[in-house]
Design an enzyme around this catalytic site. Structure first.
Site, mmCIF file in Angstrom:
data_model
loop_
_atom_site.group_PDB
_atom_site.id
_atom_site.type_symbol
_atom_site.label_atom_id
_atom_site.label_comp_id
_atom_site.label_asym_id
_atom_site.label_seq_id
_atom_site.Cartn_x
_atom_site.Cartn_y
_atom_site.Cartn_z
ATOM 1 C CG ASN A 198 -0.237 -0.135 2.511
ATOM 2 O OD1 ASN A 198 0.575 0.717 2.870
ATOM 3 N ND2 ASN A 198 -0.505 -1.207 3.245
ATOM 4 C CG ASP A 253 -6.802 -5.058 5.739
ATOM 5 O OD1 ASP A 253 -6.418 -5.151 6.921
ATOM 6 O OD2 ASP A 253 -7.238 -4.003 5.253
ATOM 7 C CE LYS A 277 8.601 -11.424 -14.793
ATOM 8 N NZ LYS A 277 9.476 -10.640 -15.697
ATOM 9 C CG PHE A 308 -2.782 4.928 13.493
ATOM 10 C CD1 PHE A 308 -2.621 6.178 12.913
ATOM 11 C CD2 PHE A 308 -2.082 4.657 14.658
ATOM 12 C CE1 PHE A 308 -1.788 7.126 13.476
ATOM 13 C CE2 PHE A 308 -1.238 5.587 15.229
ATOM 14 C CZ PHE A 308 -1.088 6.834 14.632
ATOM 15 C CE LYS A 357 -8.399 -0.737 13.283
ATOM 16 N NZ LYS A 357 -7.580 -0.239 12.151
ATOM 17 C CE LYS A 399 -10.224 -4.536 14.326
ATOM 18 N NZ LYS A 399 -9.805 -5.568 13.400
#
Length: 399
Positions: free
Chosen positions: A210, A279, A289, A326, A340, A344
Site C-alpha cells: 500500500n 489485510d 516469476k 490507527f 474498531k 479490537k
C-alpha cells in the site's frame, strides 16, 4: 518542544560550519533561545552575521569581545545553557577540551558549563582515525560528553571516508534528547511502535503493498524516545532514516509483523500500531516469476492476514497495558473508528480521513481524531506528523 530552553552552539573552523546554520534554524523553529559562539577560524568559513540573523541574538567571537568583556560573558553563557553543542568540532578543539585547555571564548565557556555537552566532529578521515584523536574522544565520553559520530562520504579535501559532519537532523535530535533529560514523562516505559507498509509476495519479483511511507510511525518512535521511553520500532520496508536510540526490528510481510509484535508485546507498557499492515495476502506464492500472457487474464487468489490489533486487544485489552490503533478511512470515519475501538478492545484509535487535504499517506502533515475507549472524541487540527506524535503521546499519558 524547546520553549524556555537555551541552547549554546559552538562553531569551530571547518568547512562544515555552514551546516550549523541549518541546526540554528531548526532549533529556533522548536522555540529554543539559541546563543552562538564562533572561533576566529569559524568566522573565516561563515560570517557571524549569518548566525546573528538566524538566532536573533548577538554572536560571541574573539573578534568582537575584548578580554575584559568576555570574562563575564563566558560564565553567563555557561550558566544559561541547557545544552552546549559544538559543531563542527575539529580535532584541535576536541584535543583542547579533552586536555583542559581554555584559550579562547569557546573552550573557556565549555570548561565553565555544567550543562550536557554534545560534540559533533568533522575532519579529514586520517585525522579522525588518528589514535590521539580517538583517545581524546574516548576520554571525553568517559567524562560524560556526548557525541554524534561523523558520517562517511566524500570530504572537502577530496578523500572519501568517515569524517563528514553528521546530518543536521541527527544533531538536532540529539540536542532535543539532551535538553529534555530532566522532564521526560515516559521515562521507564517500554513502548512498541509499528510503522510502514508490509509487502505480500506474489512471486519472486512482485508483491502487494500500500501507499504507507512509515512517516507517522517513525515520528511516534522518535517522539517517544525523546520523552524518555525505551522504544522498539517494528517497521516494514521504508526509505526513511532509522531514528537514533531506538531498537529497530525490520520485517517484510504481515505474517512477520504479527510474529514480531507478539514476541515483544508482553514486555511492553504501551503498544502503538501505526503500521499499514496488509489485510490480504496471496494464498500461494509462486516459486518462479509468473509469466505474462497478453491473451489471457490472470486471477490472484487472496486470503486474509492475521489481525494484529484484535489479537493484542484480546490478550491485553483492559489489563493496564495501553493499546493504540490507527484507522484510515475514505468514508464514515467516526462510525468506523468507534466500531474498531470496541471490536479490537483498544484504549484509543487514531482516526484520519484520506479524503482530507494534508492527511493520510506520504505527506509530512496529518489531520487526526482521537477516539477513546469510553467514546470520547478529540479532534485535532492539521499538524506535522511529529506534532501529531506528541499530541498522541500526551493523550496516552492521560489514559
Amino acid at each position: 518542544m524547546l520553549q524556555n530552553k537555551t541552547i549554546v552552539l559552538g562553531i569551530t573552523g571547518g568547512i562544515a560550519a555552514y551546516k550549523a546554520a541549518e541546526v540554528v534554524s531548526g532549533l529556533k523553529k522548536l522555540g529554543a533561545d539559541v546563543k552562538v559562539i564562533m572561533t576566529k577560524s569559524a568566522a573565516e568559513f561563515i560570517t557571524p552575521l549569518t548566525f546573528m540573523s538566524l538566532s536573533q541574538n548577538p554572536v560571541y567571537t574573539e573578534m568582537f569581545s575584548a578580554p575584559a568583556a568576555w570574562e563575564t560573558q563566558h560564565i553567563s553563557l555557561a550558566k544559561a545553557a541547557d545544552v552546549f553543542a559544538v559543531l563542527p568540532c575539529t580535532a584541535n578543539v576536541i584535543g583542547k577540551i579533552a586536555n583542559g585547555i581554555a584559550d579562547d571564548m569557546l573552550t573557556t565557556t565549555v570548561m565553565a558549563t555544567k550543562a550536557p555537552v554534545l560534540i559533533a566532529p568533522a575532519m579529514n578521515t586520517n585525522m579522525y582515525e588518528n589514535p590521539i584523536v580517538q583517545e581524546n574522544i574516548e576520554k571525553l565520553k568517559s567524562l560524560g560528553y556526548s557525541f554524534v559520530a561523523p558520517a562517511c562520504g566524500r570530504l572537502a579535501c577530496g578523500d572519501t571516508g568517515k569524517g563528514k559532519l553528521a546530518a543536521p537532523e541527527e544533531i538536532l535530535d540529539e540536542i532535543i534528547r539532551l535538553a529534555l533529560l530532566s522532564q521526560r514523562d515516559l521515562c521507564g516505559k517500554k513502548v512498541l511502535v509499528t510503522a510502514g507498509a508490509t509487502q505480500e509476495s506474489i512471486d519472486p519479483v512482485r508483491y502487494i503493498t500500500n501507499h504507507s511511507s512509515g512517516k507517522m510511525g517513525y515520528a511516534i518512535a522518535k517522539a517517544a524516545m525523546l520523552r524518555g521511553a525505551d522504544v522498539t520500532l517494528i517497521t516494514g520496508p521504508t526509505h526513511l532514516s532509522l531514528p537514533a536510540h531506538v531498537h529497530v526490528l525490520p520485517v517484510v510481510s504481515a505474517r512477520e509483523m504479527y510474529q514480531t509484535v507478539m514476541t515483544h508485546a508482553e514486555e511492553m507498557d504501551i503498544i502503538i500500531k501505526a503500521a499499514a499492515v496488509a489485510d490480504f495476502t496471496p494464498a500461494q506464492t509462486a516459486e518462479q516469476k509468473i509469466k505474462k500472457n497478453s491473451k489471457e487474464s490472470t486471477s490472484l487468489l487472496l486470503e486474509g492476514t492475521q489481525d494484529i490489533l484484535k489479537e493484542l486487544g484480546r490478550l491485553y485489552g483492559g489489563s493496564g497495558k495501553k493499546i493504540i490503533g490507527f484507522c484510515m478511512e475514505t468514508e464514515h470515519l467516526m462510525d468506523n473508528a468507534k466500531k474498531k475501538c470496541t471490536e479490537k478492545n483498544a484504549d484509543m484509535i487514531v482516526a484520519n480521513d484520506l479524503s482530507q487535504t494534508g492527511a493520510g499517506f506520504g505527506g509530512d502533515t496529518n489531520i487526526v481524531t482521537f477516539v477513546l475507549r469510553d467514546g470520547t472524541i478529540i479532534p485535532k487540527a492539521k499538524m506535522s506528523k511529529f506534532e501529531v506524535a506528541n499530541a498522541l503521546l500526551d493523550q496516552v499519558v492521560k489514559l
